[in-house]
Design a protein around this motif. Structure first.
Motif, PDB file in Angstrom:
ATOM      1  N   MET A 130      -5.621  13.544   0.267  1.00  0.00           N
ATOM      2  CA  MET A 130      -5.014  12.229   0.490  1.00  0.00           C
ATOM      3  C   MET A 130      -5.445  11.257  -0.607  1.00  0.00           C
ATOM      4  O   MET A 130      -6.530  11.389  -1.168  1.00  0.00           O
ATOM      5  CB  MET A 130      -5.413  11.692   1.854  1.00  0.00           C
ATOM      6  CG  MET A 130      -4.884  12.551   2.958  1.00  0.00           C
ATOM      7  SD  MET A 130      -5.318  12.163   4.684  1.00  0.00           S
ATOM      8  CE  MET A 130      -6.049  10.616   4.705  1.00  0.00           C
ATOM      9  N   ALA A 131      -4.585  10.282  -0.918  1.00  0.00           N
ATOM     10  CA  ALA A 131      -4.885   9.211  -1.871  1.00  0.00           C
ATOM     11  C   ALA A 131      -4.076   7.992  -1.460  1.00  0.00           C
ATOM     12  O   ALA A 131      -3.039   8.114  -0.810  1.00  0.00           O
ATOM     13  CB  ALA A 131      -4.526   9.626  -3.294  1.00  0.00           C
ATOM     14  N   GLU A 132      -4.564   6.817  -1.841  1.00  0.00           N
ATOM     15  CA  GLU A 132      -3.821   5.593  -1.566  1.00  0.00           C
ATOM     16  C   GLU A 132      -4.111   4.566  -2.655  1.00  0.00           C
ATOM     17  O   GLU A 132      -5.114   4.661  -3.363  1.00  0.00           O
ATOM     18  CB  GLU A 132      -4.159   5.031  -0.193  1.00  0.00           C
ATOM     19  CG  GLU A 132      -5.588   4.582  -0.031  1.00  0.00           C
ATOM     20  CD  GLU A 132      -5.888   4.068   1.378  1.00  0.00           C
ATOM     21  OE1 GLU A 132      -5.219   4.480   2.332  1.00  0.00           O
ATOM     22  OE2 GLU A 132      -6.801   3.244   1.490  1.00  0.00           O
ATOM     23  N   ALA A 133      -3.193   3.616  -2.793  1.00  0.00           N
ATOM     24  CA  ALA A 133      -3.348   2.540  -3.763  1.00  0.00           C
ATOM     25  C   ALA A 133      -2.656   1.303  -3.216  1.00  0.00           C
ATOM     26  O   ALA A 133      -1.630   1.412  -2.537  1.00  0.00           O
ATOM     27  CB  ALA A 133      -2.751   2.930  -5.113  1.00  0.00           C
ATOM     28  N   MET A 168       0.845  -1.173   0.000  1.00  0.00           N
ATOM     29  CA  MET A 168       0.000   0.000   0.000  1.00  0.00           C
ATOM     30  C   MET A 168       0.893   1.239   0.000  1.00  0.00           C
ATOM     31  O   MET A 168       1.873   1.308   0.722  1.00  0.00           O
ATOM     32  CB  MET A 168      -0.873  -0.010   1.255  1.00  0.00           C
ATOM     33  CG  MET A 168      -1.728   1.214   1.446  1.00  0.00           C
ATOM     34  SD  MET A 168      -3.200   1.312   0.430  1.00  0.00           S
ATOM     35  CE  MET A 168      -4.153  -0.033   1.050  1.00  0.00           C
ATOM     36  N   LEU A 169       0.541   2.194  -0.869  1.00  0.00           N
ATOM     37  CA  LEU A 169       1.207   3.489  -0.889  1.00  0.00           C
ATOM     38  C   LEU A 169       0.173   4.525  -0.488  1.00  0.00           C
ATOM     39  O   LEU A 169      -0.923   4.561  -1.044  1.00  0.00           O
ATOM     40  CB  LEU A 169       1.758   3.818  -2.277  1.00  0.00           C
ATOM     41  CG  LEU A 169       2.441   5.185  -2.402  1.00  0.00           C
ATOM     42  CD1 LEU A 169       3.754   5.207  -1.607  1.00  0.00           C
ATOM     43  CD2 LEU A 169       2.694   5.531  -3.855  1.00  0.00           C
ATOM     44  N   GLU A 170       0.512   5.340   0.498  1.00  0.00           N
ATOM     45  CA  GLU A 170      -0.359   6.427   0.946  1.00  0.00           C
ATOM     46  C   GLU A 170       0.313   7.749   0.620  1.00  0.00           C
ATOM     47  O   GLU A 170       1.495   7.931   0.899  1.00  0.00           O
ATOM     48  CB  GLU A 170      -0.597   6.327   2.450  1.00  0.00           C
ATOM     49  CG  GLU A 170      -1.291   5.051   2.856  1.00  0.00           C
ATOM     50  CD  GLU A 170      -1.358   4.879   4.368  1.00  0.00           C
ATOM     51  OE1 GLU A 170      -0.762   5.680   5.107  1.00  0.00           O
ATOM     52  OE2 GLU A 170      -1.988   3.903   4.791  1.00  0.00           O
ATOM     53  N   LEU A 171      -0.444   8.673   0.006  1.00  0.00           N
ATOM     54  CA  LEU A 171       0.053   9.997  -0.335  1.00  0.00           C
ATOM     55  C   LEU A 171      -0.800  11.062   0.328  1.00  0.00           C
ATOM     56  O   LEU A 171      -2.013  10.908   0.429  1.00  0.00           O
ATOM     57  CB  LEU A 171      -0.003  10.222  -1.855  1.00  0.00           C
ATOM     58  CG  LEU A 171       0.773   9.271  -2.749  1.00  0.00           C
ATOM     59  CD1 LEU A 171       0.524   9.609  -4.214  1.00  0.00           C
ATOM     60  CD2 LEU A 171       2.250   9.321  -2.437  1.00  0.00           C
ATOM     61  N   THR A 172      -0.159  12.136   0.780  1.00  0.00           N
ATOM     62  CA  THR A 172      -0.857  13.331   1.243  1.00  0.00           C
ATOM     63  C   THR A 172      -0.227  14.508   0.523  1.00  0.00           C
ATOM     64  O   THR A 172       0.981  14.538   0.322  1.00  0.00           O
ATOM     65  CB  THR A 172      -0.737  13.532   2.765  1.00  0.00           C
ATOM     66  OG1 THR A 172       0.644  13.580   3.119  1.00  0.00           O
ATOM     67  CG2 THR A 172      -1.425  12.419   3.529  1.00  0.00           C
ATOM     68  N   VAL A 206      -1.069   2.855 -10.260  1.00  0.00           N
ATOM     69  CA  VAL A 206      -0.543   4.186 -10.547  1.00  0.00           C
ATOM     70  C   VAL A 206      -1.325   5.237  -9.772  1.00  0.00           C
ATOM     71  O   VAL A 206      -2.548   5.162  -9.672  1.00  0.00           O
ATOM     72  CB  VAL A 206      -0.641   4.505 -12.062  1.00  0.00           C
ATOM     73  CG1 VAL A 206      -0.225   5.937 -12.354  1.00  0.00           C
ATOM     74  CG2 VAL A 206       0.191   3.544 -12.872  1.00  0.00           C
ATOM     75  N   LEU A 207      -0.602   6.211  -9.217  1.00  0.00           N
ATOM     76  CA  LEU A 207      -1.179   7.424  -8.636  1.00  0.00           C
ATOM     77  C   LEU A 207      -0.460   8.599  -9.281  1.00  0.00           C
ATOM     78  O   LEU A 207       0.774   8.610  -9.333  1.00  0.00           O
ATOM     79  CB  LEU A 207      -0.981   7.474  -7.120  1.00  0.00           C
ATOM     80  CG  LEU A 207      -1.804   6.518  -6.268  1.00  0.00           C
ATOM     81  CD1 LEU A 207      -1.305   6.542  -4.827  1.00  0.00           C
ATOM     82  CD2 LEU A 207      -3.268   6.889  -6.320  1.00  0.00           C
ATOM     83  N   CYS A 208      -1.220   9.580  -9.784  1.00  0.00           N
ATOM     84  CA  CYS A 208      -0.610  10.734 -10.444  1.00  0.00           C
ATOM     85  C   CYS A 208      -0.917  12.023  -9.700  1.00  0.00           C
ATOM     86  O   CYS A 208      -1.964  12.158  -9.065  1.00  0.00           O
ATOM     87  CB  CYS A 208      -1.117  10.851 -11.876  1.00  0.00           C
ATOM     88  SG  CYS A 208      -0.548   9.520 -12.943  1.00  0.00           S
ATOM     89  N   VAL A 209       0.011  12.980  -9.815  1.00  0.00           N
ATOM     90  CA  VAL A 209      -0.107  14.320  -9.255  1.00  0.00           C
ATOM     91  C   VAL A 209       0.026  15.305 -10.399  1.00  0.00           C
ATOM     92  O   VAL A 209       0.976  15.207 -11.190  1.00  0.00           O
ATOM     93  CB  VAL A 209       1.000  14.595  -8.210  1.00  0.00           C
ATOM     94  CG1 VAL A 209       0.918  16.026  -7.687  1.00  0.00           C
ATOM     95  CG2 VAL A 209       0.940  13.588  -7.072  1.00  0.00           C
TER      96      VAL A 209
END
Length: 130
Positions: A22-25, A1-5, A32-35
């Motif tokens: 916040m987002a997680e995958a 799990m990857l957590e982003l803030t 994929v998570l994009c900014v």
């Protein structure tokens, strides 16, 4: 799990955490998570008028081994309007335009997108489970 803030920090409000998102995958190969500014593609989006951030600026991608990498995607301009650095354990490392670096497993840190024309920044904190 990857957590982003993500926090968007205008220069006048240094130290403030305005716009916390916040987002997680799951750590599944190909996740994929994009900014970036493109709300149709990116899970974490800074203010629309922050043009130093590309439509799709950063891509966090999970590899076949379950480990995550971050890539500073090349935009439509040959020279970027920002700089990107990875902060892990109090150490800052620049990320090259178009470059990819691994994120530490079982670790946390921050990816900072800094406006070259002013004091604004987008700070993306991450935590990758081990």
């Amino acid at each position: 799990m990857l957590e982003l803030t993500m926090a968007s920090l205008p220069g006048a409000d240094e130290g403030a955490t305005a716009g916390l998102i916040m987002a997680e995958a799951p750590s599944a190969p190909g996740a994929v998570l994009c900014v970036g500014r493109d709300r149709g593609v990116c899970r974490l989006v800074p203010p629309d008028d922050w043009l130093f951030v590309s439509r799709t600026h950063l891509e966090f991608r999970c590899g076949t081994d379950g480990a995550w990498n971050v890539t500073w995607l090349r935009g439509s301009h040959p020279d970027p309007a920002s700089e990107v650095r990875l902060m892990v354990g109090g150490v800052a490392s620049p990320l090259e335009y178009g470059g990819t670096v691994p994120l530490p497993r079982g670790g946390a840190g921050e990816v900072v997108i800094q406006d070259l024309a002013g004091p604004r920044s987008v700070n993306v904190g991450f935590y990758q489970e081990g």
